[in-house]
Design a protein around this motif. Structure first.
Motif, PDB file in Angstrom:
ATOM      1  N   GLU A   1       1.844   9.356  -5.844  1.00 41.41           N
ATOM      2  CA  GLU A   1       2.327  10.705  -5.521  1.00 41.41           C
ATOM      3  C   GLU A   1       3.417  11.141  -6.498  1.00 41.41           C
ATOM      4  O   GLU A   1       3.461  12.299  -6.935  1.00 41.41           O
TER       5      GLU A   1
ATOM      6  N   LYS B   1       0.835  -1.210   0.000  1.00 41.29           N
ATOM      7  CA  LYS B   1       0.000   0.000   0.000  1.00 41.29           C
ATOM      8  C   LYS B   1       0.867   1.256   0.000  1.00 41.29           C
ATOM      9  O   LYS B   1       0.582   2.222  -0.707  1.00 41.29           O
ATOM     10  N   THR B   2       1.935   1.226   0.812  1.00 39.56           N
ATOM     11  CA  THR B   2       2.840   2.380   0.868  1.00 39.56           C
ATOM     12  C   THR B   2       3.507   2.629  -0.478  1.00 39.56           C
ATOM     13  O   THR B   2       3.620   3.773  -0.944  1.00 39.56           O
TER      14      THR B   2
ATOM     15  N   LYS C   1       2.353   1.734  -3.425  1.00 38.95           N
ATOM     16  CA  LYS C   1       1.333   2.206  -4.361  1.00 38.95           C
ATOM     17  C   LYS C   1       1.053   3.694  -4.167  1.00 38.95           C
ATOM     18  O   LYS C   1       0.935   4.462  -5.138  1.00 38.95           O
ATOM     19  N   LYS C   2       0.956   4.098  -2.899  1.00 33.11           N
ATOM     20  CA  LYS C   2       0.720   5.511  -2.592  1.00 33.11           C
ATOM     21  C   LYS C   2       1.887   6.372  -3.053  1.00 33.11           C
ATOM     22  O   LYS C   2       1.702   7.462  -3.619  1.00 33.11           O
TER      23      LYS C   2
END
Length: 282
Positions: A102, A94-95, A97-98
């Motif tokens: 960004e 998830k990190t 992907k975020k």
């Protein structure tokens, strides 16, 4: 009647005694029977004996149980560790992907900013080129006008900017050179103006210091009629001393002014927006 016929009581006691003896004999016989049976009972009964062998827990069995418990505990620990690893992997995904999203957003924003900066630079370069061209044209026009005057050739009408000279010529030329610039409230140049900022800067080229705001500029000189205007006069809209807009008359029935954010700095006919009055500073 015989005297002995009246003694019934001698017979009844004997009957009661016999009955009592009989009852006593029966009771004694029953008790004797019970006593004999009780005495004979234990001698005839044989006790039933059954031996139950209990399993013996050996040391090997205890070791097996302990090993099984340890194995169960290890399985539980492995499952817990695997769950922690799965949760950590999911969080890392998830990190990542975020972070990727960004990074993409920042790249797109940077690309747009670069494109906007490039477009702005091109527009400014074009404006500077157009302004330089207009300034060159005004200079040539002023020079040719001065030559005509010195040779006695016919001059244009007094209201035309072609015969302007001296301070008025400098003010008019500066004002015309700013046509196309943006309007910005409070702007004082060099590429963005508000109405009074443009008028003040134009007069500064002639060595004249005007007040900064429209209200003061509308009373900075002598009031003149709109039918008797000369290039360089200050036009105002609203009352003298309470004007809300000013511009510079450039001759030929036209003015230059920083109008608003929609039009920017323009050169227009007086009929486009008829001013309220005018002042002459020169």
């Amino acid at each position: 009647m015989s005297h002995t016929a009246h003694i019934p009581s001698h017979r009844k006691p004997r009957q009661r005694a016999s009955k009592s003896a009989l009852r006593a004999g029966v009771a004694g016989g029953v008790l004797s029977t019970i006593a004999v049976a009780g005495a004979a009972g234990p001698a005839q009964a044989e006790p039933v004996t059954q031996t139950i062998e209990m399993p013996t827990i050996t040391s090997g069995f205890s070791t097996a149980v302990a090993a099984s418990a340890q194995a169960t505990q290890q399985v539980a620990l492995d499952l817990e560790t695997q769950a922690d690893e799965d949760a950590a992997a999911e969080k890392a995904a998830k990190t990542a992907k975020k972070a990727h999203a960004e990074a993409v957003r920042k790249a797109e924003a940077k690309k747009k900013a670069e494109a906007a900066a490039k477009a702005k630079a091109e527009a400014e370069a074009k404006e500077r080129a157009e302004r330089a061209s207009r300034t060159a044209d005004r200079t040539t026009l002023s020079a040719s006008s001065g030559s005509s005057d010195s040779t006695g050739s016919s001059a244009s009408a007094p209201s035309s900017s072609s015969n302007v000279s001296g301070s008025a010529a400098s003010i008019v030329a500066f004002a015309k050179a700013q046509v196309g610039d943006a309007y910005v409230s409070g702007g004082t140049g060099p590429n963005a103006w508000d109405c009074s900022g443009l008028v003040q800067a134009a007069y500064r080229t002639a060595g004249i210091d005007l007040p900064r705001v429209s209200q003061s500029q509308s009373t900075a000189g002598t009031q003149v009629s709109l039918d008797n205007l000369q290039p360089g006069d200050i036009l105002y809209w609203g009352g003298a001393g309470s004007a809300y807009h000013v511009a510079i008359y450039v001759g030929g029935g036209e003015f230059v002014g920083a109008q608003n954010s929609s039009t920017g700095t323009v050169q227009r006919s007086l009929d486009y927006d008829r001013p309220t009055g005018a002042v002459r500073v020169l």
